[in-house]
Motif scaffolding. Structure first.
Motif, mmCIF file in Angstrom:
data_model
loop_
_atom_site.group_PDB
_atom_site.id
_atom_site.type_symbol
_atom_site.label_atom_id
_atom_site.label_comp_id
_atom_site.label_asym_id
_atom_site.label_seq_id
_atom_site.Cartn_x
_atom_site.Cartn_y
_atom_site.Cartn_z
ATOM 1 N N TYR A 42 38.138 -66.975 21.735
ATOM 2 C CA TYR A 42 37.074 -65.934 21.978
ATOM 3 C C TYR A 42 36.683 -66.229 23.282
ATOM 4 C CZ TYR A 42 32.396 -63.809 21.068
ATOM 5 O OH TYR A 42 31.571 -63.100 21.048
ATOM 6 N N CYS A 46 37.357 -63.073 25.615
ATOM 7 C CA CYS A 46 36.184 -62.337 25.710
ATOM 8 C C CYS A 46 35.264 -62.639 27.147
ATOM 9 C CB CYS A 46 35.246 -62.393 24.478
ATOM 10 S SG CYS A 46 36.329 -61.902 22.931
ATOM 11 N N PRO A 55 27.803 -64.435 18.102
ATOM 12 C CA PRO A 55 27.881 -63.268 17.173
ATOM 13 C C PRO A 55 26.702 -62.817 16.304
ATOM 14 C CG PRO A 55 29.292 -65.091 16.293
ATOM 15 C CD PRO A 55 28.534 -65.393 17.526
ATOM 16 N N SER A 62 29.284 -53.571 13.717
ATOM 17 C CA SER A 62 29.398 -53.355 14.960
ATOM 18 C C SER A 62 30.518 -54.431 15.555
ATOM 19 C CB SER A 62 28.191 -53.863 15.894
ATOM 20 O OG SER A 62 26.975 -52.715 15.507
ATOM 21 N N TRP A 63 30.704 -55.472 15.223
ATOM 22 C CA TRP A 63 31.821 -56.436 15.533
ATOM 23 C C TRP A 63 33.061 -55.829 14.908
ATOM 24 C CZ3 TRP A 63 30.878 -59.147 19.466
ATOM 25 C CH2 TRP A 63 29.903 -59.817 19.820
ATOM 26 N N ALA A 67 35.876 -55.045 17.500
ATOM 27 C CA ALA A 67 37.134 -55.796 17.388
ATOM 28 C C ALA A 67 38.346 -54.778 17.240
ATOM 29 C CB ALA A 67 37.192 -56.693 16.309
ATOM 30 N N ALA A 89 38.139 -61.584 15.057
ATOM 31 C CA ALA A 89 37.640 -60.638 14.311
ATOM 32 C C ALA A 89 36.873 -61.417 13.097
ATOM 33 C CB ALA A 89 38.327 -59.401 13.938
ATOM 34 N N LEU A 92 33.808 -63.616 13.928
ATOM 35 C CA LEU A 92 32.653 -62.815 14.427
ATOM 36 C C LEU A 92 31.902 -62.028 12.929
ATOM 37 C CD1 LEU A 92 34.215 -60.743 17.357
ATOM 38 C CD2 LEU A 92 32.177 -62.501 17.383
ATOM 39 N N GLN A 93 32.851 -61.782 12.302
ATOM 40 C CA GLN A 93 32.320 -61.162 10.992
ATOM 41 C C GLN A 93 31.553 -62.203 10.066
ATOM 42 O OE1 GLN A 93 32.748 -57.941 9.301
ATOM 43 N NE2 GLN A 93 33.159 -57.479 11.606
ATOM 44 N N ALA A 96 28.052 -62.856 12.039
ATOM 45 C CA ALA A 96 27.563 -61.686 12.446
ATOM 46 C C ALA A 96 25.978 -61.716 11.940
ATOM 47 C CB ALA A 96 27.955 -60.567 12.031
ATOM 48 N N ASP A 109 27.357 -49.564 19.931
ATOM 49 C CA ASP A 109 27.728 -51.265 19.743
ATOM 50 C C ASP A 109 27.186 -52.077 20.764
ATOM 51 O OD1 ASP A 109 28.013 -50.796 16.854
ATOM 52 O OD2 ASP A 109 30.159 -50.044 17.457
#
Length: 173
Positions: A42, A46, A55, A62-63, A67, A89, A92-93, A96, A109
């Protein structure tokens, strides 16, 4: 024993400890803090182009869209191998935004388009975003010293190079 009696004393002590703990947590409830356990990819993947955003700045949907669309990530192909993409992903989920102001899905987003972001930065003149030291609204670390750790405290801001005297005065308001 105190004049309040043991149950009342315990209640006062619990309230005091709660207030002390609340003082240690930022006013945003810790939403922006970078949670532990981030996949190393990450920050590496990123963070190579922009801040590896906490996150909690965006809601799960949005994530999920971001992703799932890395092949056209804001005009860039940021594709990752399937395992790396899934790892990021999932993390992040899991972390979030879940309620409050950041749970709103911002236009496209984009964190910088979120209503809370717009409100917090409404006094920043458009010219400030174009300064070489700032490079746009998404470059949080230009002003927020703790951005990489998810700390965006108003009390820990730095003035970016290139501000005019008028902008410097406004910065302190």
């Amino acid at each position: 024993m105190s004049r309040l009696g043991r149950p009342a004393t315990l209640a006062v002590l619990a309230a005091a400890l709660g207030l002390a703990a609340a003082g240690a947590v930022r006013a945003d409830g810790g939403r922006t803090a970078m949670p532990p356990g981030a996949p190393p990819a990450y920050a590496q993947e990123c963070g190579a182009c922009h801040l590896a955003y906490p996150p909690g700045l965006l809601p799960a949907r949005s994530w999920q869209r971001l992703a799932g669309g890395l092949d056209h990530h804001f005009g860039t192909d940021a594709s990752l191998d399937a395992a790396t993409a899934q790892s990021i992903a999932t993390w992040l989920q899991a972390h979030a935004a879940r309620g409050g102001r950041a749970a709103e899905e911002p236009p496209q987003d984009r964190i910088t388009r979120a209503a809370w972001f717009q409100r917090k930065h409404r006094h920043i003149e458009p010219a400030v975003w174009t300064l070489p030291a700032v490079r746009g609204a998404a470059h949080c670390a230009a002003c927020h010293e703790g951005a990489a750790r998810g700390r965006f405290d108003d009390d820990a801001l730095r003035q970016p190079a290139g501000l005019t005297p008028r902008q410097r005065r406004a910065w302190s308001d």
